[in-house]
Scaffold this motif. Structure first.
Motif, short mmCIF file in Angstrom:
data_model
loop_
_atom_site.label_atom_id
_atom_site.label_comp_id
_atom_site.label_asym_id
_atom_site.label_seq_id
_atom_site.Cartn_x
_atom_site.Cartn_y
_atom_site.Cartn_z
N VAL A 75 0.79 -1.49 -0.31
CA VAL A 75 -0.16 0.17 0.40
C VAL A 75 0.78 1.24 0.00
O VAL A 75 0.54 1.82 -0.93
N SER A 76 1.98 1.38 1.29
CA SER A 76 3.00 2.64 1.24
C SER A 76 4.18 3.24 -0.73
O SER A 76 3.87 3.48 -0.84
N GLU A 77 3.82 1.33 -0.60
CA GLU A 77 4.93 1.54 -2.35
C GLU A 77 3.88 2.39 -3.65
O GLU A 77 4.13 3.28 -4.21
N ARG A 78 2.43 1.79 -3.41
CA ARG A 78 1.49 1.82 -4.26
C ARG A 78 1.40 3.49 -4.41
O ARG A 78 0.82 4.26 -5.18
N ALA A 79 1.03 4.07 -3.02
CA ALA A 79 0.65 5.84 -3.09
C ALA A 79 2.06 6.37 -3.42
O ALA A 79 1.63 7.96 -3.60
N LYS A 80 3.55 5.65 -4.02
CA LYS A 80 4.34 6.59 -4.41
C LYS A 80 4.03 6.30 -5.52
O LYS A 80 4.82 7.97 -6.35
N LEU A 81 2.80 5.76 -6.21
CA LEU A 81 3.02 5.62 -7.82
C LEU A 81 1.64 6.67 -8.59
O LEU A 81 0.71 6.32 -7.84
N ILE A 82 1.92 7.66 -9.21
CA ILE A 82 0.80 8.26 -9.52
C ILE A 82 0.25 7.20 -10.87
O ILE A 82 1.00 6.47 -11.99
N THR A 83 -1.30 7.27 -10.99
CA THR A 83 -1.59 6.03 -11.52
C THR A 83 -2.67 6.57 -12.04
O THR A 83 -3.29 7.69 -11.81
N ASN A 84 -3.22 6.10 -13.30
CA ASN A 84 -4.08 6.67 -13.88
C ASN A 84 -5.76 5.21 -13.76
O ASN A 84 -5.07 3.85 -13.95
N THR A 85 -7.21 5.42 -13.39
CA THR A 85 -8.22 3.97 -13.34
C THR A 85 -8.06 4.62 -14.83
O THR A 85 -8.54 4.92 -15.67
N HIS A 86 -8.66 2.85 -15.82
CA HIS A 86 -8.73 2.13 -16.10
C HIS A 86 -10.20 1.70 -16.15
O HIS A 86 -9.92 0.17 -15.28
N ILE A 87 -10.75 1.55 -16.62
CA ILE A 87 -12.00 0.98 -16.44
C ILE A 87 -12.46 -0.28 -17.22
O ILE A 87 -12.75 -0.05 -18.38
N TRP A 88 -12.35 -1.86 -16.95
CA TRP A 88 -11.66 -2.48 -17.63
C TRP A 88 -13.36 -2.69 -19.22
O TRP A 88 -14.42 -2.85 -18.63
N LYS A 89 -12.74 -2.88 -20.78
CA LYS A 89 -14.18 -2.70 -21.82
C LYS A 89 -13.47 -4.09 -22.66
O LYS A 89 -12.70 -4.60 -22.27
N TYR A 90 -15.24 -4.35 -23.25
CA TYR A 90 -14.91 -5.59 -23.82
C TYR A 90 -13.62 -5.21 -25.01
O TYR A 90 -13.78 -3.57 -25.44
N GLY A 91 -12.50 -5.87 -25.08
CA GLY A 91 -11.56 -5.70 -26.34
C GLY A 91 -10.18 -4.66 -25.79
O GLY A 91 -9.40 -4.91 -26.54
N ASP A 92 -10.47 -4.85 -24.52
CA ASP A 92 -9.17 -4.70 -24.00
C ASP A 92 -8.22 -5.38 -23.60
O ASP A 92 -8.66 -6.85 -23.59
N ARG A 93 -6.99 -4.82 -24.25
CA ARG A 93 -5.77 -5.59 -23.67
C ARG A 93 -4.64 -5.29 -23.24
O ARG A 93 -4.44 -4.12 -22.94
N TYR A 94 -3.68 -5.54 -21.78
CA TYR A 94 -2.42 -5.47 -21.74
C TYR A 94 -1.85 -4.55 -22.46
O TYR A 94 -1.61 -3.29 -22.14
N TYR A 95 -1.74 -5.30 -23.63
CA TYR A 95 -0.57 -4.83 -24.77
C TYR A 95 -1.00 -2.95 -25.29
O TYR A 95 -0.08 -2.49 -26.05
#
Length: 111
Positions: free
Chosen positions: A42-62
């Motif tokens: 949790v503390s390591e996550r707090a140090k990283l800036i992230t963007n929220t993404h809602i997974w939708k049909y057709g999404d792929r990690y790559y």
């Protein structure tokens, strides 16, 4: 950056792989050592800036890695950060976080 940097290469001469070696015409197979990933705290996550993404049909990690990092081979960073190793582990509508600074995320991972 490859996820295989600084990973030990093992020579596999196991009988289990004998049919594969014969098929390939080789005496041994070199494999990368399996890496045991630690997920960020949790503390390591707090140090990283992230963007929220809602997974939708057709999404792929790559595809997300290409969109956010300009490099589809970094898909595994998104999978690792969300503790969801494959896309099968995500359902449509799930919220995932995408670390925006690759270098900081890699430092948390130990690179």
């Amino acid at each position: 950056m490859s996820r295989y940097i600084n990973r030990k290469i093992l020579v596999n001469a196991s009988k289990y792989y004998e049919p594969l070696r014969k098929k390939r015409g080789v005496k041994m197979i070199e494999q990368y050592e399996t890496v045991m990933l630690k997920y960020p705290t949790v503390s390591e996550r707090a140090k990283l800036i992230t963007n929220t993404h809602i997974w939708k049909y057709g999404d792929r990690y790559y595809k997300l890695a290409h969109q956010y990092y300009g490099d589809s081979t970094l898909w595994w960073i998104i999978a690792w950060y969300n503790a969801k190793p494959t896309e099968v582990d995500i359902s449509i509508g799930d919220v995932i976080r995408i670390p925006l600074n690759v270098e900081k995320a890699l430092r948390v991972l130990g690179y």
